[in-house]
Design a protein around this motif. Structure first.
Motif, PDB file in Angstrom:
ATOM      1  N   TYR A 227     -20.431  20.087  23.590  1.00 37.07           N
ATOM      2  CA  TYR A 227     -20.004  21.138  23.880  1.00 37.07           C
ATOM      3  C   TYR A 227     -18.638  21.526  23.955  1.00 37.07           C
ATOM      4  O   TYR A 227     -17.786  20.612  24.170  1.00 37.07           O
ATOM      5  CB  TYR A 227     -20.417  21.571  25.321  1.00 37.07           C
ATOM      6  N   GLY A 228     -18.245  22.840  23.635  1.00 33.26           N
ATOM      7  CA  GLY A 228     -16.801  23.298  23.577  1.00 33.26           C
ATOM      8  C   GLY A 228     -16.635  24.489  24.252  1.00 33.26           C
ATOM      9  O   GLY A 228     -17.429  25.365  23.719  1.00 33.26           O
ATOM     10  N   ARG A 229     -15.777  24.805  25.232  1.00 33.31           N
ATOM     11  CA  ARG A 229     -15.709  25.885  25.999  1.00 33.31           C
ATOM     12  C   ARG A 229     -15.419  27.130  25.190  1.00 33.31           C
ATOM     13  O   ARG A 229     -15.848  28.209  25.184  1.00 33.31           O
ATOM     14  CB  ARG A 229     -14.635  25.903  27.082  1.00 33.31           C
TER      15      ARG A 229
END
Length: 312
Positions: free
Chosen positions: A217-219
């Motif tokens: 996950y990456g914002r």
């Protein structure tokens, strides 16, 4: 001869006094035979642990050195002896390494299912059937009104959702099954995975279970609408209660965990009513003992054919 006291429930869990061991104890004990690595079946701190290699790997990831002081690993269909009881692990189809525990004592066969499922799953070994005199089965969904839908048709629902999806799922077992299914049946989706799930995925890969494309996950990624599916464990899912710009779904066989009226994702890793009946027919037991759920409806259904005892 079936020994009616072969298993008893006490404060520590399911105890076999004839072999002086516990099945999936709730508290640390001297000798624990573990069916699978989910936390409600595999606690830390036991002195002697007997389990499959996959179950041990997951326990060691979660618990480190406290997974067990002395660990014994056994493959499926490889009998071993604990306190005079011959024990054999049989695949349960619940998650990698999940095992039914076949116990043979004084020429009588007792089969403890642990959690099991019959639905196809490319991320674990399939359920296998063996005959037993006593079937000790989970009854999580032992209700004639409960029939799990086709998981493939459930996952295909994601194809109709064009915005980003926040998908809640248990970290071990469910998340990996979802990753593989999304890759297979909703391939245009881009899968993001919570950081706590990634080490589990690595064990799957080492065991030869290919999950397909996914990334951490990456914002910034979720700020774009590119049909991302972000798979998160329950504690993170709950913290995103007011998340905007995403569709919230929780993958489960339980109705109370579905968070939308119009969009549900009923994917269960347990046997439903028909699966339990099918398992009984394949196992051909003289008696059925029930655990992990309400076995009263099963007892009523089988009352004219098989003796049913409710252990819990």
């Amino acid at each position: 001869m079936i020994l009616e006291d072969f298993l008893r429930i006490n404060a520590n869990g399911i105890y076999c006094r004839y072999g002086d061991f516990y099945l999936d104890p709730k508290e640390p004990v001297d000798k624990a035979i573990i069916s699978h690595a989910h936390a409600d079946h595999a606690v830390s701190g036991n002195n002697n642990v007997y389990a499959t290699a996959a179950t041990i790997a997951f326990m060691q990831l979660r618990y480190g050195k406290s997974a067990g002081k002395v660990i014994y690993s056994a493959a499926y269909h490889a009998p071993f002896n604990v306190g005079g009881v011959q024990v054999t692990f049989i695949s349960a189809g619940h998650m990698p390494g999940s095992a039914q525990i076949l116990m043979e004592y004084q020429s009588t066969r007792y089969l403890y299912t642990g959690d099991y499922k019959l639905q196809p799953d490319a991320t674990c070994e399939p359920m296998q059937f063996v005959e037993a005199d006593v079937l000790i089965t989970e009854t999580t969904f032992a209700n004639p009104d409960t029939a799990h839908p086709d998981p493939v048709e459930e996952i295909k629902k994601l194809n109709d959702i064009k915005i980003n999806i926040l998908l809640g799922a248990y970290s071990l077992g469910k998340s990996q099954r979802l990753i593989r299914m999304i890759n297979d049946y909703a391939p245009q989706k881009k899968i993001l995975v919570h950081h706590r799930i990634m080490p589990i995925n690595a064990i799957y890969q080492k065991m030869g279970f290919e999950l397909g494309k996914h990334q951490m996950y990456g914002r910034k990624l979720m700020k774009t609408q590119e049909e991302w599916v972000y798979i998160v464990p329950p504690f993170t899912f709950d913290s995103y209660l007011r998340a905007t710009g995403v569709k919230r779904l929780f993958a489960s066989g339980w109705k109370n965990l579905q968070v939308n009226v119009n969009d549900t994702l009923y994917i269960s890793d347990h046997a439903d009513w028909n699966d339990i009946i099918y398992t009984i027919n394949q196992t051909r037991p003289k008696q059925v003992w029930t655990l992990h759920g309400d076995g009263k409806q099963l007892k009523d259904y089988l009352k004219n054919d098989i003796f049913v005892k409710l252990l819990n």
